[in-house]
Write an enzyme that holds these catalytic residues in place. Structure first.
Site, PDB file in Angstrom:
ATOM      1  N   ASP A  76       0.827  -1.205   0.000  1.00 22.42           N
ATOM      2  CA  ASP A  76       0.000   0.000   0.000  1.00 22.42           C
ATOM      3  C   ASP A  76       0.862   1.256   0.000  1.00 22.42           C
ATOM      4  OD1 ASP A  76       0.802  -0.650   2.682  1.00 22.42           O
ATOM      5  OD2 ASP A  76      -0.657   0.810   3.444  1.00 22.42           O
ATOM      6  N   GLU A 130      -0.188  -0.968   5.705  1.00 22.26           N
ATOM      7  CA  GLU A 130       0.883  -0.609   6.637  1.00 22.26           C
ATOM      8  C   GLU A 130       0.855   0.874   6.973  1.00 22.26           C
ATOM      9  OE1 GLU A 130       4.890   0.777   7.924  1.00 22.26           O
ATOM     10  OE2 GLU A 130       3.746   1.368   6.148  1.00 22.26           O
TER      11      GLU A 130
END
Length: 357
Positions: A76, A130
C-alpha cells in the site's frame, strides 16, 4: 497507468518493475488489484508455494535448507498527490510509492522469480494497510491468523533505507489532548469560554519541547513529539466549547508502552489526554549472528531507523529483523517522491549475492 487486468512482468529489471508496481494505484484499503497481480505472478513461478489471506500474499521455497530468511514488504501507499503515473528523470524514478516502498517490493518479486536454488529457504511476504492504523496492518493479521507462515530465522523488511541497513525502529504513539470551554454566541463572546484559545498552551509546550537523542548499540535514535491535527469549531458565529489537538510521539526503542504514555502525560500535565494508537519500537538486535552476517554482506554499516516499521512485529514474534531497501526514507510520502534506479539494482545485486554465496 496499469489496470486491474494488467499482469506483472517479473522478467523486467528492478527499475522497470518498480514503475509497473507504482502504476498500480494501491492506497491503503484499496490494494486488491495489486494483490491479485502479485498473487497471479507468483503462482506462475514453479519453485514457489503461494498462499493468500485477504490482500496479503505469501510465497515460499521448500528446499529443506538449514536456515529460512523472510523478506517482507507492504504493497500500500499513502494517498496519491498528483504523482501518478510514474516518470523517469535520469537515474530517478518518480511517483507515489517509488521510495515507500514499491522499489523494495520489486526487489522481492525479482528475487522470488529468479532464485530457484537459494542457499537458504526463502519466504516472501507482501501485505496491505501498513500506512494506516496499526489494527489494520496486514502483517499483524497474518501474525494472528497464520503465524506459521511467518516462521523464519531472520527477516529483512524492505522498507526504504537508502540501501543501508537500518537497525530496529522507533515506536509511535498517537494521543488526543482535549480542551473544553463554554459555548456562546460570538457576538457575546464574554459569555463563553473559547476552547480553541486554550490550545495555545498545548502548542507552546510543543514548540518548547526538546526531543531526546539516545544511543543504543552504537545507533543514535532521535525522538519527536509533534501536533499532527487540530479539530475544533461549531459554526462561524459560535464560541466553541471543545478543541482537540492530536499529537504523535515517536520514541526510541528503549521505552515501552507504559513509559511512552507516561512521558506524554507528563508533557501535557493538567490536560485530558487519551491515547488512540500505539505501536512499540524494536531494539537494533545487530548483535544477533544472522544480523551480523547480513550486515557484513551488505556493506558493513548501519544506522538507526527513525520511523516505525514492522521489524517491531518480527521482534515480537522472536524473529531478528532489519530494515534494508533501495528507497530513500527522506523521500517517503512526499509529492516529489522518487527512488534511485541504481539503488534498486544495487540492493537486488547485494541480496542476490548473499542468497547465493
Amino acid at each position: 497507468m496499469s489496470s486491474s487486468k494488467t499482469p506483472l512482468d517479473l522478467t523486467l529489471d528492478g527499475g522497470a518493475l518498480t514503475a509497473q508496481l507504482v502504476d498500480f494505484p494501491s492506497v491503503s484499503g484499496d490494494e486488491q488489484a495489486l494483490a491479485d497481480a502479485v498473487e497471479e505472478a507468483l503462482r506462475a513461478v514453479p519453485h514457489l508455494t503461494v498462499d493468500r489471506y485477504g490482500n496479503n500474499v505469501v510465497a515460499r521455497t521448500n528446499l529443506g535448507r538449514a536456515e529460512r530468511v523472510l523478506l517482507a514488504g507492504h504493497i500500500d501507499t499513502v494517498p496519491i498527490a498528483d504523482n501518478l503515473p510514474s516518470w523517469v528523470e535520469g537515474d530517478l524514478l518518480f511517483g507515489c510509492g517509488t521510495s515507500d516502498m514499491k522499489s523494495g517490493v520489486a526487489v522481492q518479486l525479482r528475487l522470488a522469480a529468479t532464485l530457484p536454488e537459494p542457499n537458504r529457504d526463502l519466504t516472501f511476504v507482501f501485505y496491505d494497510c501498513e500506512e494506516v492504523e496499526a489494527h489494520r496492518n496486514g502483517l499483524g493479521h497474518l501474525a494472528q491468523a497464520h503465524p506459521d507462515w511467518l516462521a523464519a530465522d531472520f527477516a529483512v523488511l524492505m522498507e526504504p533505507s537508502g540501501a543501508v541497513v537500518e537497525g530496529g525502529c522507533q515506536g509511535t504513539l498517537r494521543a488526543q489532548v482535549r480542551l473544553t470551554g463554554v459555548r456562546a454566541h460570538s457576538a457575546r463572546s464574554w459569555l463563553g469560554d473559547n476552547a480553541i484559545h486554550h490550545a495555545g498552551e498545548v502548542l507552546r509546550r510543543l514548540s518548547e519541547y526538546r526531543a531526546r537523542k539516545v544511543d543504543i548499540d552504537g545507533l543514535e535514535y532521535h525522538e519527536g513529539l509533534n501536533a499532527v491535527r487540530i479539530d475544533g469549531g461549531v459554526a462561524g458565529n459560535v464560541i466553541p466549547d471543545e478543541c482537540v489537538v492530536t499529537v504523535n510521539f515517536r520514541f526510541a526503542p528503549d521505552r515501552d508502552e507504559a513509559e511512552a504514555e507516561k512521558h506524554v502525560r507528563e508533557v501535557f500535565d493538567g490536560f485530558e489526554v487519551t491515547v488512540t494508537d500505539f505501536a512499540p519500537g524494536a531494539l537494533p538486535g545487530l548483535n544477533q549472528p544472522a544480523a551480523r552476517a547480513f550486515l557484513t554482506a551488505t556493506g558493513g554499516t548501519a544506522r538507526a531507523k527513525f520511523g516505525w516499521t514492522d521489524v517491531a512485529r518480527f521482534s515480537a514474534l522472536g524473529v531478528p529483523a532489519v530494515n534494508y531497501g533501495p528507497g530513500d526514507p527522506n523521500m517517503a510520502h512526499k509529492r516529489d517522491e522518487h527512488c534511485s534506479l541504481s539503488a534498486i539494482a544495487e540492493t537486488e545485486e547485494r541480496l542476490r549475492a548473499w542468497l547465493t554465496a
